[in-house]
Design an enzyme around this catalytic site. Structure first.
Site, PDB file in Angstrom:
ATOM      1  N   ARG A   1     -29.093 -26.922 112.428  1.00  0.00           N
ATOM      2  CA  ARG A   1     -29.972 -27.029 113.581  1.00  0.00           C
ATOM      3  C   ARG A   1     -29.902 -28.465 114.064  1.00  0.00           C
ATOM      4  O   ARG A   1     -29.507 -29.358 113.311  1.00  0.00           O
ATOM      5  CB  ARG A   1     -31.435 -26.724 113.202  1.00  0.00           C
ATOM      6  CG  ARG A   1     -31.697 -25.310 112.729  1.00  0.00           C
ATOM      7  CD  ARG A   1     -31.642 -24.313 113.884  1.00  0.00           C
ATOM      8  NE  ARG A   1     -31.981 -22.967 113.448  1.00  0.00           N
ATOM      9  CZ  ARG A   1     -31.136 -22.107 112.888  1.00  0.00           C
ATOM     10  NH1 ARG A   1     -29.880 -22.446 112.691  1.00  0.00           N
ATOM     11  NH2 ARG A   1     -31.527 -20.905 112.541  1.00  0.00           N
TER      12      ARG A   1
ATOM     13  N   PHE B   1     -40.816 -27.611 105.386  1.00  0.00           N
ATOM     14  CA  PHE B   1     -40.267 -28.493 104.354  1.00  0.00           C
ATOM     15  C   PHE B   1     -41.230 -29.649 104.051  1.00  0.00           C
ATOM     16  O   PHE B   1     -41.445 -30.004 102.896  1.00  0.00           O
ATOM     17  CB  PHE B   1     -38.906 -29.076 104.788  1.00  0.00           C
ATOM     18  CG  PHE B   1     -37.748 -28.092 104.719  1.00  0.00           C
ATOM     19  CD1 PHE B   1     -37.940 -26.780 104.316  1.00  0.00           C
ATOM     20  CD2 PHE B   1     -36.454 -28.498 105.046  1.00  0.00           C
ATOM     21  CE1 PHE B   1     -36.871 -25.879 104.258  1.00  0.00           C
ATOM     22  CE2 PHE B   1     -35.385 -27.607 104.983  1.00  0.00           C
ATOM     23  CZ  PHE B   1     -35.594 -26.304 104.601  1.00  0.00           C
TER      24      PHE B   1
ATOM     25  N   TYR C   1     -39.615 -12.478 122.221  1.00  0.00           N
ATOM     26  CA  TYR C   1     -39.604 -13.885 122.640  1.00  0.00           C
ATOM     27  C   TYR C   1     -38.362 -14.170 123.482  1.00  0.00           C
ATOM     28  O   TYR C   1     -38.466 -14.631 124.621  1.00  0.00           O
ATOM     29  CB  TYR C   1     -39.631 -14.774 121.398  1.00  0.00           C
ATOM     30  CG  TYR C   1     -39.688 -16.249 121.680  1.00  0.00           C
ATOM     31  CD1 TYR C   1     -40.863 -16.843 122.157  1.00  0.00           C
ATOM     32  CD2 TYR C   1     -38.590 -17.080 121.449  1.00  0.00           C
ATOM     33  CE1 TYR C   1     -40.922 -18.210 122.400  1.00  0.00           C
ATOM     34  CE2 TYR C   1     -38.650 -18.441 121.685  1.00  0.00           C
ATOM     35  CZ  TYR C   1     -39.818 -19.013 122.157  1.00  0.00           C
ATOM     36  OH  TYR C   1     -39.872 -20.364 122.393  1.00  0.00           O
TER      37      TYR C   1
HETATM   38  N1  LIG Z   1     -41.447 -26.437 119.905  1.00  0.00           N
HETATM   39  C1  LIG Z   1     -40.210 -26.059 120.114  1.00  0.00           C
HETATM   40  O1  LIG Z   1     -39.312 -26.406 119.347  1.00  0.00           O
HETATM   41  C2  LIG Z   1     -39.867 -25.224 121.312  1.00  0.00           C
HETATM   42  C3  LIG Z   1     -38.521 -24.826 121.486  1.00  0.00           C
HETATM   43  C4  LIG Z   1     -38.186 -24.059 122.586  1.00  0.00           C
HETATM   44  C5  LIG Z   1     -39.142 -23.709 123.510  1.00  0.00           C
HETATM   45  N2  LIG Z   1     -40.421 -24.084 123.334  1.00  0.00           N
HETATM   46  C6  LIG Z   1     -41.402 -23.634 124.345  1.00  0.00           C
HETATM   47  O2  LIG Z   1     -42.329 -24.648 124.644  1.00  0.00           O
HETATM   48  C7  LIG Z   1     -43.622 -24.086 124.860  1.00  0.00           C
HETATM   49  C8  LIG Z   1     -44.631 -24.763 123.945  1.00  0.00           C
HETATM   50  O3  LIG Z   1     -44.257 -24.561 122.594  1.00  0.00           O
HETATM   51  P1  LIG Z   1     -45.047 -25.235 121.379  1.00  0.00           P
HETATM   52  O4  LIG Z   1     -44.062 -25.565 120.340  1.00  0.00           O
HETATM   53  O5  LIG Z   1     -45.944 -26.271 121.894  1.00  0.00           O
HETATM   54  O6  LIG Z   1     -45.863 -23.979 120.846  1.00  0.00           O
HETATM   55  P2  LIG Z   1     -47.427 -23.791 120.596  1.00  0.00           P
HETATM   56  O7  LIG Z   1     -47.602 -22.439 119.999  1.00  0.00           O
HETATM   57  O8  LIG Z   1     -47.971 -24.954 119.841  1.00  0.00           O
HETATM   58  O9  LIG Z   1     -48.001 -23.838 122.053  1.00  0.00           O
HETATM   59  C9  LIG Z   1     -48.126 -22.727 122.891  1.00  0.00           C
HETATM   60  C10 LIG Z   1     -49.485 -22.798 123.547  1.00  0.00           C
HETATM   61  O10 LIG Z   1     -49.634 -21.689 124.428  1.00  0.00           O
HETATM   62  C11 LIG Z   1     -50.921 -21.098 124.231  1.00  0.00           C
HETATM   63  N3  LIG Z   1     -50.822 -19.692 124.640  1.00  0.00           N
HETATM   64  C12 LIG Z   1     -50.139 -18.694 124.043  1.00  0.00           C
HETATM   65  N4  LIG Z   1     -50.291 -17.547 124.733  1.00  0.00           N
HETATM   66  C13 LIG Z   1     -51.096 -17.842 125.796  1.00  0.00           C
HETATM   67  C14 LIG Z   1     -51.629 -17.075 126.870  1.00  0.00           C
HETATM   68  N5  LIG Z   1     -51.356 -15.772 126.990  1.00  0.00           N
HETATM   69  N6  LIG Z   1     -52.423 -17.710 127.767  1.00  0.00           N
HETATM   70  C15 LIG Z   1     -52.709 -19.025 127.642  1.00  0.00           C
HETATM   71  N7  LIG Z   1     -52.237 -19.802 126.646  1.00  0.00           N
HETATM   72  C16 LIG Z   1     -51.433 -19.213 125.733  1.00  0.00           C
HETATM   73  C17 LIG Z   1     -51.179 -21.289 122.748  1.00  0.00           C
HETATM   74  O11 LIG Z   1     -52.544 -21.162 122.408  1.00  0.00           O
HETATM   75  C18 LIG Z   1     -50.630 -22.697 122.531  1.00  0.00           C
HETATM   76  O12 LIG Z   1     -51.584 -23.675 122.809  1.00  0.00           O
HETATM   77  C19 LIG Z   1     -43.492 -22.584 124.612  1.00  0.00           C
HETATM   78  O13 LIG Z   1     -43.357 -21.931 125.842  1.00  0.00           O
HETATM   79  C20 LIG Z   1     -42.212 -22.466 123.814  1.00  0.00           C
HETATM   80  O14 LIG Z   1     -41.580 -21.254 124.035  1.00  0.00           O
HETATM   81  C21 LIG Z   1     -40.811 -24.827 122.254  1.00  0.00           C
END
Ligand SMILES: NC(=O)c1ccc[n+]([C@@H]2O[C@H](COP(=O)([O-])OP(=O)(O)OC[C@H]3O[C@@H](n4cnc5c(N)ncnc54)[C@H](O)[C@@H]3O)[C@@H](O)[C@H]2O)c1
Length: 310
Positions: A210, A190, A144
């Site tokens: 955090r 939690f 990641y």
């Molecule tokens: N939620 C957080 O706290 C957080 C923090 C840092 C970064 N991010 C980034 O934000 C983005 C969204 O995160 P999230 O929390 O909504 O996670 P999430 O897992 O809910 O959403 C990710 C989405 O991407 C889709 N996905 C995964 N692999 C795929 C692929 N190969 N092709 C098409 N779709 C694909 C999944 O099905 C899902 O709908 C991510 O890139 C994540 O790295 C999120």
């Protein structure tokens, strides 16, 4: 009318972003392979005339006409991204190459949802965007962290080499409705444990901190970044700088849910950062953005959501 592609649009953040874009009058194409996203997250948008859903994996090329791309596709929680680590790196790296290629062809502005994980286990607090990070390249989290770092590299190489309009935001821990109930992220963990009356699991001594950003604030920051001038490429930290220890968070959730769950401790997982806090001066300066929702209000919304779905 702006045509906007959201990859990962059926996920936690992506679905809230689609809501916001539709509310603002955009023509939205949501692309997702439903690895961690669900149709239920965007079901309420399916009958909107300017919302379209496409099942597609971003590791394969995509040919559509768009003006803006928000690249969010990537599993975000350790349980999910470590399930198939090779696919995780492919999603970040091949996904970025495919979406950057699409942006180049269509002259679209493209925003990358990067992460505070690019800082790894940081030596400086709070983290500023010019800090290069301390990431283990061969650990279980590396698929990641390094995938996201490589995606940033690709964005800046497309910017320098092809003059692409890029935007990179580094997202810090975000929480809110539509988080997965069992993806191991601390806020959802939690809350679910408290609502089910199960023991609340604290890793280590619970003194690691955090900072949590409520989803509406995060989406507002991401949206502002996309609207910013061409000179604003980022990376820009988007998160809430208010720090809380895991112990304080657990106690707060117990109070706000009225749960009688007990706290229990487990060993700290490998490479778990001790502290993570964004410096958001750049977001304040360049986007006029800062979080508005208090932890108490955000947790109340999230608790109400989990009460409904559990
Ligand atoms: N939620 C957080 O706290 C957080 C923090 C840092 C970064 N991010 C980034 O934000 C983005 C969204 O995160 P999230 O929390 O909504 O996670 P999430 O897992 O809910 O959403 C990710 C989405 O991407 C889709 N996905 C995964 N692999 C795929 C692929 N190969 N092709 C098409 N779709 C694909 C999944 O099905 C899902 O709908 C991510 O890139 C994540 O790295 C999120």
């Amino acid at each position: 009318m702006e045509k906007v592609l959201v990859t990962g649009g059926a996920g936690f953040l992506g679905s809230h972003l689609c809501d916001r874009l539709i509310a603002n009058g955009a023509d939205v194409l949501c692309v997702d392979n439903f690895f961690t996203g669900t149709k239920s997250n965007i079901a309420h948008l399916l009958d909107k005339p300017y919302f379209e859903l496409m099942r597609h994996d971003v590791t394969f090329p995509l040919y559509v006409e768009v003006d803006q791309i928000y690249n969010l596709a990537c599993p975000a929680s350790p349980i999910h991204y470590q399930f198939d680590p090779v696919q995780t790196t492919k999603t970040s790296v091949h996904g970025a190459i495919n979406m950057l290629g699409l942006a180049k062809r269509t002259q679209a502005t493209i925003l990358q949802a990067s992460t505070s994980e690019v800082y790894g286990d940081p030596e400086i607090h709070p983290q500023t965007e010019d800090y290069w990070g301390r990431v283990n390249p061969i650990g279980p989290r590396s698929c990641y962290d390094e995938g996201k770092r490589c995606a940033e590299t690709l964005f800046f190489d497309y910017y320098r080499q092809h003059q692409l309009a890029i935007k990179v935001v580094r997202i810090f821990n975000t929480y809110g409705p539509r988080m997965h109930a069992n993806d191991g992220r601390v806020v959802s963990n939690f809350i679910v444990q408290a609502l089910r009356g199960e023991d609340i699991t604290i890793y280590g001594d619970g003194q690691q901190t955090r900072s949590f950003c409520y989803v509406d604030d995060l989406i507002d920051g991401m949206y502002r970044m996309m609207q910013s001038g061409a000179d604003v490429t980022g990376p820009v930290n988007i998160g809430n700088p208010v720090e809380v220890t895991m112990l304080e968070l657990a106690e707060r959730i117990l109070r706000q849910t009225g749960s009688t769950s007990k706290l229990c401790t487990r060993p700290l997982p490998q490479d778990d950062p001790k502290q993570r806090q964004p410096d958001i001066s750049m977001a304040k300066r360049t986007l006029g953005w800062q979080p508005k929702v208090s932890l108490e209000d955000g947790l109340n919304e999230t608790i109400a959501y989990f009460r409904r779905v559990l």
